[in-house]
Motif scaffolding. Sequence first.
Motif, PDB file in Angstrom:
ATOM      1  N   ILE A 181       3.582 102.765  20.460  1.00  0.00           N
ATOM      2  CA  ILE A 181       2.409 102.660  19.589  1.00  0.00           C
ATOM      3  C   ILE A 181       2.885 102.108  18.248  1.00  0.00           C
ATOM      4  CG2 ILE A 181       0.534 103.896  18.452  1.00  0.00           C
ATOM      5  CD1 ILE A 181       0.736 106.030  20.638  1.00  0.00           C
ATOM      6  N   SER A 182       2.359 100.960  17.880  1.00  0.00           N
ATOM      7  CA  SER A 182       2.808 100.300  16.653  1.00  0.00           C
ATOM      8  C   SER A 182       1.622  99.882  15.796  1.00  0.00           C
ATOM      9  CB  SER A 182       3.651  99.066  16.993  1.00  0.00           C
ATOM     10  OG  SER A 182       2.870  98.106  17.687  1.00  0.00           O
ATOM     11  N   GLN A 183       1.918  99.547  14.543  1.00  0.00           N
ATOM     12  CA  GLN A 183       0.892  99.038  13.625  1.00  0.00           C
ATOM     13  C   GLN A 183       1.257  97.608  13.236  1.00  0.00           C
ATOM     14  OE1 GLN A 183       2.294 102.270  12.816  1.00  0.00           O
ATOM     15  NE2 GLN A 183       0.636 103.112  14.059  1.00  0.00           N
ATOM     16  N   LEU A 184       0.248  96.764  13.270  1.00  0.00           N
ATOM     17  CA  LEU A 184       0.477  95.335  13.046  1.00  0.00           C
ATOM     18  C   LEU A 184      -0.706  94.720  12.320  1.00  0.00           C
ATOM     19  CD1 LEU A 184       2.598  93.094  13.976  1.00  0.00           C
ATOM     20  CD2 LEU A 184       1.009  92.641  15.852  1.00  0.00           C
ATOM     21  N   ILE A 185      -0.403  93.839  11.385  1.00  0.00           N
ATOM     22  CA  ILE A 185      -1.441  92.995  10.772  1.00  0.00           C
ATOM     23  C   ILE A 185      -1.242  91.609  11.353  1.00  0.00           C
ATOM     24  CG2 ILE A 185      -2.376  92.031   8.642  1.00  0.00           C
ATOM     25  CD1 ILE A 185      -1.149  94.401   7.138  1.00  0.00           C
ATOM     26  N   SER A 186      -2.239  91.120  12.086  1.00  0.00           N
ATOM     27  CA  SER A 186      -2.053  89.836  12.762  1.00  0.00           C
ATOM     28  C   SER A 186      -3.372  89.090  12.875  1.00  0.00           C
ATOM     29  CB  SER A 186      -1.480  90.072  14.169  1.00  0.00           C
ATOM     30  OG  SER A 186      -1.243  88.851  14.825  1.00  0.00           O
ATOM     31  N   ALA A 187      -3.282  87.797  12.667  1.00  0.00           N
ATOM     32  CA  ALA A 187      -4.472  86.948  12.790  1.00  0.00           C
ATOM     33  C   ALA A 187      -4.048  85.562  13.264  1.00  0.00           C
ATOM     34  CB  ALA A 187      -5.203  86.840  11.452  1.00  0.00           C
ATOM     35  N   THR A 188      -4.889  84.947  14.069  1.00  0.00           N
ATOM     36  CA  THR A 188      -4.652  83.588  14.561  1.00  0.00           C
ATOM     37  C   THR A 188      -5.605  82.635  13.839  1.00  0.00           C
ATOM     38  OG1 THR A 188      -4.045  84.452  16.742  1.00  0.00           O
ATOM     39  CG2 THR A 188      -4.601  82.111  16.598  1.00  0.00           C
ATOM     40  N   TYR A 189      -5.029  81.567  13.288  1.00  0.00           N
ATOM     41  CA  TYR A 189      -5.809  80.606  12.512  1.00  0.00           C
ATOM     42  C   TYR A 189      -5.860  79.263  13.241  1.00  0.00           C
ATOM     43  CZ  TYR A 189      -5.037  83.967   8.710  1.00  0.00           C
ATOM     44  OH  TYR A 189      -5.002  85.104   7.933  1.00  0.00           O
ATOM     45  N   ASP A 190      -7.033  78.594  13.154  1.00  0.00           N
ATOM     46  CA  ASP A 190      -7.139  77.269  13.758  1.00  0.00           C
ATOM     47  C   ASP A 190      -6.653  76.196  12.791  1.00  0.00           C
ATOM     48  OD1 ASP A 190      -9.149  76.915  11.880  1.00  0.00           O
ATOM     49  OD2 ASP A 190     -10.797  77.043  13.320  1.00  0.00           O
ATOM     50  N   LYS A 191      -6.836  74.939  13.178  1.00  0.00           N
ATOM     51  CA  LYS A 191      -6.358  73.832  12.349  1.00  0.00           C
ATOM     52  C   LYS A 191      -6.972  73.832  10.963  1.00  0.00           C
ATOM     53  CE  LYS A 191      -5.506  70.659  16.208  1.00  0.00           C
ATOM     54  NZ  LYS A 191      -5.888  69.351  16.826  1.00  0.00           N
ATOM     55  N   ASP A 199      -7.284  89.944  12.447  1.00  0.00           N
ATOM     56  CA  ASP A 199      -7.697  90.186  11.067  1.00  0.00           C
ATOM     57  C   ASP A 199      -6.494  90.002  10.163  1.00  0.00           C
ATOM     58  OD1 ASP A 199      -8.380  91.499   8.553  1.00  0.00           O
ATOM     59  OD2 ASP A 199     -10.061  92.415   9.616  1.00  0.00           O
ATOM     60  N   GLY A 200      -6.674  89.219   9.134  1.00  0.00           N
ATOM     61  CA  GLY A 200      -5.562  88.909   8.246  1.00  0.00           C
ATOM     62  C   GLY A 200      -5.217  90.004   7.263  1.00  0.00           C
ATOM     63  N   GLU A 201      -6.014  91.074   7.195  1.00  0.00           N
ATOM     64  CA  GLU A 201      -5.768  92.126   6.216  1.00  0.00           C
ATOM     65  C   GLU A 201      -5.700  93.524   6.822  1.00  0.00           C
ATOM     66  OE1 GLU A 201      -8.708  91.815   3.190  1.00  0.00           O
ATOM     67  OE2 GLU A 201      -8.039  89.837   2.492  1.00  0.00           O
ATOM     68  N   ALA A 202      -6.485  93.776   7.850  1.00  0.00           N
ATOM     69  CA  ALA A 202      -6.551  95.123   8.419  1.00  0.00           C
ATOM     70  C   ALA A 202      -5.340  95.428   9.305  1.00  0.00           C
ATOM     71  CB  ALA A 202      -7.839  95.279   9.234  1.00  0.00           C
ATOM     72  N   VAL A 203      -4.926  96.684   9.261  1.00  0.00           N
ATOM     73  CA  VAL A 203      -3.839  97.140  10.115  1.00  0.00           C
ATOM     74  C   VAL A 203      -4.414  97.576  11.461  1.00  0.00           C
ATOM     75  CG1 VAL A 203      -1.984  98.831  10.408  1.00  0.00           C
ATOM     76  CG2 VAL A 203      -2.473  97.896   8.138  1.00  0.00           C
TER      77      VAL A 203
END
Length: 232
Positions: A181-191, A199-203
């Motif tokens: 179980i881990s915590q990550l802030i991750s978001a995928t952006y297009d061109k 989400d670029g801000e939420a954990v």
Amino acid sequence: MGSFDFITLFFLVAAVIIFLQLRSVLGKRTGNERPPVDPYSPREAAEGPETSGKVVQLPRRDGAGEEISRYAEIDAFTKAGTPLNDALRRMADADPGFDPKEFVNGAKMAYEMIVMAFADGDRKTLKGLLSRDVYDGFDAAISERENKGEVVKSTFVGIEKADMVHAEIKDSEANITLRIISQLISATYDKAGAIVDGDGEAVSEVNDLWTFSRDIRSRDPNWKLIATESEN
């Protein structure tokens, strides 16, 4: 005989007497002498003159003592008599260097490295940590992302929990599955820079089941990720 010869003879006799006296004091070399003491040798430290005949032996993991030590570590890690404990005991029998606690610590480090390498598209790092099948899957996902012009930006916050849930050994292959179980802030952006996933801000909390494997006959001590499953 002149005075010069007499003096020479006197010193010669004196030299012989001194040599014999030294020989009686120093003794003869028999070939059974103890070698010189090395002050940095652990053995000499244990057997030196200050021990007064007492030898303090450091713990050694061999024979019955080794088995007890291995099993004590495993019993402290997971309850004795359970299938997981039995499997870990068999694993320790096959690989005396196996330590379940150290394995989990190493797996947690590998988890972070793999998650971040996948986000960064770092194939070189992934190739050294994944089995061929898992690597092919990760590589395909990275290629698809690259073809779309998408970019992943991730921040690894930390691992909340990592529990060993299954272990088995078949022939020479040892497999261990962890629930992580881990915590990550991750978001995928297009061109265009718009977020298409995450989400670029939420954990976010991520729940994974990861299985690591190693050939215990191999001199390579490293484990590789052979299966992943998300529980989210």
